[in-house]
Scaffold this active site. Structure first.
Site, PDB file in Angstrom:
ATOM      1  N   GLN A  26      20.949   7.597   6.552  1.00  0.00           N
ATOM      2  CA  GLN A  26      22.134   7.259   5.752  1.00  0.00           C
ATOM      3  C   GLN A  26      23.092   8.449   5.661  1.00  0.00           C
ATOM      4  O   GLN A  26      24.300   8.289   5.757  1.00  0.00           O
ATOM      5  CB  GLN A  26      21.690   6.808   4.346  1.00  0.00           C
ATOM      6  CG  GLN A  26      22.771   6.085   3.570  1.00  0.00           C
ATOM      7  CD  GLN A  26      23.158   4.764   4.226  1.00  0.00           C
ATOM      8  OE1 GLN A  26      22.394   4.185   4.999  1.00  0.00           O
ATOM      9  NE2 GLN A  26      24.372   4.298   3.949  1.00  0.00           N
ATOM     10  N   GLU A  47      -5.077   4.452   8.538  1.00  0.00           N
ATOM     11  CA  GLU A  47      -6.082   5.059   7.638  1.00  0.00           C
ATOM     12  C   GLU A  47      -6.069   4.412   6.255  1.00  0.00           C
ATOM     13  O   GLU A  47      -6.234   5.085   5.239  1.00  0.00           O
ATOM     14  CB  GLU A  47      -5.915   6.586   7.575  1.00  0.00           C
ATOM     15  CG  GLU A  47      -6.370   7.211   8.887  1.00  0.00           C
ATOM     16  CD  GLU A  47      -6.604   8.702   8.795  1.00  0.00           C
ATOM     17  OE1 GLU A  47      -6.038   9.387   9.638  1.00  0.00           O
ATOM     18  OE2 GLU A  47      -7.355   9.172   7.921  1.00  0.00           O
TER      19      GLU A  47
HETATM   20  C1  LIG Z   1      -0.453   2.749  15.584  1.00  0.00           C
HETATM   21  C2  LIG Z   1      -1.764   2.448  14.960  1.00  0.00           C
HETATM   22  C3  LIG Z   1      -2.847   3.291  15.136  1.00  0.00           C
HETATM   23  C4  LIG Z   1      -4.088   2.992  14.590  1.00  0.00           C
HETATM   24  N1  LIG Z   1      -5.151   3.815  14.834  1.00  0.00           N
HETATM   25  C5  LIG Z   1      -6.393   3.432  14.420  1.00  0.00           C
HETATM   26  C6  LIG Z   1      -7.532   4.198  14.789  1.00  0.00           C
HETATM   27  O1  LIG Z   1      -7.434   5.246  15.426  1.00  0.00           O
HETATM   28  N2  LIG Z   1      -8.740   3.738  14.424  1.00  0.00           N
HETATM   29  C7  LIG Z   1      -8.909   2.584  13.713  1.00  0.00           C
HETATM   30  O2  LIG Z   1     -10.036   2.209  13.422  1.00  0.00           O
HETATM   31  N3  LIG Z   1      -7.836   1.849  13.322  1.00  0.00           N
HETATM   32  C8  LIG Z   1      -6.586   2.245  13.683  1.00  0.00           C
HETATM   33  N4  LIG Z   1      -5.498   1.501  13.320  1.00  0.00           N
HETATM   34  C9  LIG Z   1      -5.678   0.307  12.511  1.00  0.00           C
HETATM   35  C10 LIG Z   1      -5.187   0.466  11.084  1.00  0.00           C
HETATM   36  O3  LIG Z   1      -6.036   1.276  10.343  1.00  0.00           O
HETATM   37  C11 LIG Z   1      -5.016  -0.923  10.504  1.00  0.00           C
HETATM   38  O4  LIG Z   1      -3.851  -1.451  11.063  1.00  0.00           O
HETATM   39  C12 LIG Z   1      -4.942  -0.944   8.997  1.00  0.00           C
HETATM   40  O5  LIG Z   1      -6.172  -0.630   8.442  1.00  0.00           O
HETATM   41  C13 LIG Z   1      -4.474  -2.298   8.446  1.00  0.00           C
HETATM   42  O6  LIG Z   1      -5.142  -3.370   9.025  1.00  0.00           O
HETATM   43  P1  LIG Z   1      -4.292  -4.601   9.630  1.00  0.00           P
HETATM   44  O7  LIG Z   1      -3.248  -4.018  10.449  1.00  0.00           O
HETATM   45  O8  LIG Z   1      -5.234  -5.522  10.238  1.00  0.00           O
HETATM   46  O9  LIG Z   1      -3.595  -5.266   8.395  1.00  0.00           O
HETATM   47  P2  LIG Z   1      -4.219  -6.362   7.388  1.00  0.00           P
HETATM   48  O10 LIG Z   1      -5.485  -5.854   6.832  1.00  0.00           O
HETATM   49  O11 LIG Z   1      -4.201  -7.676   8.016  1.00  0.00           O
HETATM   50  O12 LIG Z   1      -3.150  -6.302   6.229  1.00  0.00           O
HETATM   51  C14 LIG Z   1      -1.924  -7.054   6.233  1.00  0.00           C
HETATM   52  C15 LIG Z   1      -1.218  -6.822   4.908  1.00  0.00           C
HETATM   53  O13 LIG Z   1      -2.029  -7.288   3.846  1.00  0.00           O
HETATM   54  C16 LIG Z   1      -2.273  -6.258   2.916  1.00  0.00           C
HETATM   55  N5  LIG Z   1      -3.633  -6.388   2.390  1.00  0.00           N
HETATM   56  C17 LIG Z   1      -4.777  -6.611   3.069  1.00  0.00           C
HETATM   57  N6  LIG Z   1      -5.824  -6.632   2.251  1.00  0.00           N
HETATM   58  C18 LIG Z   1      -5.355  -6.414   1.002  1.00  0.00           C
HETATM   59  C19 LIG Z   1      -5.933  -6.303  -0.277  1.00  0.00           C
HETATM   60  N7  LIG Z   1      -7.252  -6.427  -0.470  1.00  0.00           N
HETATM   61  N8  LIG Z   1      -5.142  -6.044  -1.335  1.00  0.00           N
HETATM   62  C20 LIG Z   1      -3.804  -5.906  -1.166  1.00  0.00           C
HETATM   63  N9  LIG Z   1      -3.202  -6.004   0.030  1.00  0.00           N
HETATM   64  C21 LIG Z   1      -3.960  -6.241   1.101  1.00  0.00           C
HETATM   65  C22 LIG Z   1      -2.116  -4.976   3.707  1.00  0.00           C
HETATM   66  O14 LIG Z   1      -1.813  -3.865   2.887  1.00  0.00           O
HETATM   67  C23 LIG Z   1      -0.976  -5.345   4.613  1.00  0.00           C
HETATM   68  O15 LIG Z   1       0.236  -5.171   3.955  1.00  0.00           O
HETATM   69  C24 LIG Z   1      -4.235   1.807  13.820  1.00  0.00           C
HETATM   70  C25 LIG Z   1      -3.152   0.975  13.618  1.00  0.00           C
HETATM   71  C26 LIG Z   1      -1.935   1.262  14.183  1.00  0.00           C
HETATM   72  C27 LIG Z   1      -0.790   0.320  13.959  1.00  0.00           C
END
Ligand SMILES: Cc1cc2nc3c(=O)[nH]c(=O)nc-3n(C[C@H](O)[C@H](O)[C@H](O)COP(=O)(O)OP(=O)(O)OC[C@H]3O[C@@H](n4cnc5c(N)ncnc54)[C@H](O)[C@@H]3O)c2cc1C
Lengths: 270, 383
Positions: free
Chosen positions: B336, B363
């Site tokens: 911005q 994480e």
């Molecule tokens: C670029 C990148 C690198 C990554 N690197 C690694 C890695 O090295 N190793 C590894 O193991 N993982 C890795 N991840 C995975 C990452 O840790 C997950 O994406 C993360 O834990 C969220 O899981 P999800 O994306 O399936 O979202 P979901 O769990 O499906 O969540 C979707 C939405 O719902 C919300 N939500 C879910 N459950 C709840 C709850 N109980 N209460 C409130 N809100 C909730 C979440 O906050 C989010 O807003 C990586 C992800 C990305 C995008």
């Protein structure tokens, strides 16, 4: 004798490039109060020394890099920097009698220091310094030590305990030399990209005691060192004055072209 | 500014700054655009001893603390979050070995990781198991002196680039989170392959990849801790690693603030530098204050962990959550301040904004961090 492949890297402290000043009275570089750095070409020499050491270590041999500089007490700082970049040891050659040395007296002093060390197999230098710019110390040192010298190395093709194969870029071709060790080489910036200092290196550099050798330690005669041992003496160093004259030519494009042409003709350019 | 850093800590900062200026800034836009893993930079980071910070001296490390890791991570993040993510993800991959590994496992794996000769990765997430990590389906079936792994991990940072992988798999189905075990898997093991490479919004130069296990035979000696300890291993690892995600947030926010501040002093509109408009001044003031607050919280969390305190989940989660929210806000505000120029690739802030978003997701999403904080509050009280 213990079987360590010892590498000596000769380095020099030079003024940081942007602010070179000359004392008009003495015709020497003003060194007080000016930031100093390792001569840039010498940073490639240190890096190459450390890489050769790592290569030897990987193939199971022991190796060690010693950085040497001749200079005033403050040059100790570049030796510490060399240690932070991977050198194992450093030696400072410092004595009032060394002051004012030309390339010959410098090479002779370095030679006497190298002679005091044991088991060295390779000497690496930067191809020239930023302040002196002669490129002579390397070949002179090798000559005095009676060892082969290869200048301007651009890569080390092969190295063993006995031989080194060096490639360099000549004007229009690559040349590859194989020489026996001990030998000396000089390097430029095409040979490597110097690393960033390591944390362990920096900690070691901070705590290391750096021995200082003076003229007596090197068993040298005053008449052979410093200014008295120099064949060349600098009579004058000066910054050339550039005089520019700017003349704006005005008028229509045709008139401007006409005037410019007349002027260039007067100056014998066209 | 950092008046209480020791000489050694200042050295860490100086080394990282040199790496950022000389090795990262000149190439970061290109690495981002083309999605190239910064192998040379990671090698340089290794040679500079920065991976040693995480690791005890007995295994080739320098035995420093999470605080030093945070200092290094913050500085690297000022340069590029892809690089900082790759660096931190190796730590995430090998912290389980430090917290749960046997003496033999530590001796075998940590020295090369400390030296940066090898890097690590952490494989927990699966297509159907993100926040709900306890629902992973990758199976580990015991077979004599081996475990046989089958399943797919998704979005694993350093996937394909790392040599050592900490993999979480179900060894005892029906026991939920208590049926999960952790294993060390080496690249090149038969039955372990890499799948899809992701094309991402930000941290595009970091590698994010699928890991595919098909009848992959792992020596039983590669299990971390005992059977069923996997989930605890993951949680204990996050307690240690989350402040460094916060430090990534502080670093990228600091970088965006620096760009915005410089720009505001040189960009003139209505005949004056835009920094003379109160609207801009207040944005800068808020940005700077948030960065300081985030840094203070991250450093505090790191120092508490380093003091040996056991219950650090709450503080660790707070530092990750707060600093990553700050990173998102400050990088958006930096754009911005730069106006249309901030939206263009000629300036680094659009990349910083794209990169910052991941910090609120990986994480543990920031919603999950709030869950952790609230649970701890209810369980243990405010202090
Ligand atoms: C670029 C990148 C690198 C990554 N690197 C690694 C890695 O090295 N190793 C590894 O193991 N993982 C890795 N991840 C995975 C990452 O840790 C997950 O994406 C993360 O834990 C969220 O899981 P999800 O994306 O399936 O979202 P979901 O769990 O499906 O969540 C979707 C939405 O719902 C919300 N939500 C879910 N459950 C709840 C709850 N109980 N209460 C409130 N809100 C909730 C979440 O906050 C989010 O807003 C990586 C992800 C990305 C995008």
């Amino acid at each position: 004798m213990e079987n360590i492949f010892r590498i000596i890297v000769c380095i020099k402290q030079v003024p940081g490039t942007t602010e070179i000043k000359i004392n008009p009275e003495t015709n020497t570089l003003v060194r007080e109060g000016i930031e100093t750095v390792i001569n840039p070409f010498d940073t490639y020499a240190i890096e190459e020394g450390v890489r050769i050491k790592e290569r030897m270590q990987q193939s199971g041999s022991e190796a060690e890099v010693t950085a040497i500089t001749m200079g005033p007490a403050q040059s100790e700082s570049i030796l510490r920097e060399a240690i932070s970049l991977g050198a194992d040891k450093a030696i400072l050659l410092s004595d009032r009698a060394f002051a004012g040395a030309d390339t010959w007296a410098t090479a002779l002093t370095l030679k006497n220091a190298v002679k005091k060390l044991e088991g060295w197999r390779l000497i690496i230098l930067g191809k020239q310094t930023l302040d002196g710019d002669t490129g002579q110390v390397g070949p002179e040192l090798a000559h005095m030590l009676n060892i082969p010298f290869i200048g301007y190395a651009s890569s080390i093709e092969h190295i063993s305990g006995q031989k080194i194969t060096v490639k360099r870029l000549a004007e229009d071709r690559y040349e590859t030399f194989e020489v026996r060790l001990p030998a000396a080489i000089s390097v430029g910036k095409d040979i490597n990209v110097p690393r960033v200092p390591s944390l362990r290196g920096k900690l070691k550099a901070k705590n290391e005691t750096i021995p200082v050798l003076n003229i007596a330690d090197l068993s040298m005669d005053e008449k052979d060192a410093g200014l008295s041992g120099s064949y060349t003496q600098v009579i004058k160093i000066f910054t050339p004055k550039h005089v520019y004259e700017v003349k704006m030519i005005e008028g229509s494009p045709d008139e401007q072209a006409e005037e410019l042409f007349t002027k260039l003709k007067q100056l014998n350019i066209v | 500014m950092h008046y209480f850093l020791s000489e050694e800590q200042q050295m860490i900062v100086d080394i990282c700054r040199q790496i950022v200026e000389e090795r990262i800034v000149p190439v970061r836009a290109e690495l981002d655009e083309k999605g190239i893993f910064p192998k040379d930079i990671i090698d340089e980071i290794g040679k500079s001893d920065l991976f040693r910070l995480f690791i005890p001296e007995a295994y080739g490390g320098m035995g420093t603390g999470i605080f030093e890791v945070c200092l290094a991570t913050e500085e690297l993040s000022r340069g590029c979050l892809s690089v900082a993510t790759s660096y931190a993800a190796s730590g995430l991959g090998f912290i389980p070995i430090i917290v749960m590994g046997s003496e033999e496992q530590k001796q075998k794996y940590l020295p090369d990781l400390a030296e940066g000769k090898k890097i690590a990765a952490f494989g927990l997430t699966e297509p159907e198991a993100g926040s709900d990590a306890g629902s992973i389906r990758t199976r580990a079936v015991k077979d004599g002196d081996f475990y046989i792994l089958n399943g797919t991990k998704q979005w694993i940072t350093n996937g394909g680039e790392a040599d050592i992988y900490t993999i979480f798999a179900v060894s005892n189905p029906g026991r939920g989170a208590r049926g999960v075990s952790a294993f060390i898997v080496e690249k090149g093991t038969e039955g372990f392959e890499f799948g899809k490479k992701e094309n991402k919004l930000g941290i595009r130069a970091s590698a994010t990849r699928e890991l595919i296990f098909t009848d992959c035979k792992i020596p039983a000696g590669n299990m971390l801790g005992s059977e069923g300890m996997g989930f605890i291993t993951a949680m204990r690892t996050f307690d240690q690693s989350r402040p460094a995600v916060g430090a990534q947030g502080v670093g990228v926010a600091q970088a965006a603030l620096e760009v915005a501040l410089d720009y505001s002093k040189t960009r003139k509109q209505f005949g004056v530098p835009i920094s003379s408009f109160q609207a801009i001044q207040h944005m800068l003031a808020d940005m700077a204050t948030q960065v300081e607050a985030a840094r203070a919280l991250v450093w505090h969390a790191a120092k508490v962990i380093d003091s040996g305190e056991k219950n650090v989940a709450k503080l660790s989660a707070m530092s990750k959550m707060f600093a990553s929210d700050v990173a998102m806000k400050v990088t958006i505000d930096a754009i911005q301040v730069l106006g249309g120029y901030g939206y263009m690739k000629e300036y680094p802030v659009e990349k910083m904004m794209r990169d910052a978003k991941i910090l609120q997701i990986y994480e543990g999403t920031n919603q999950i961090q709030r869950n952790v904080i609230a649970l701890e509050l209810i369980k243990r009280g405010v202090l």
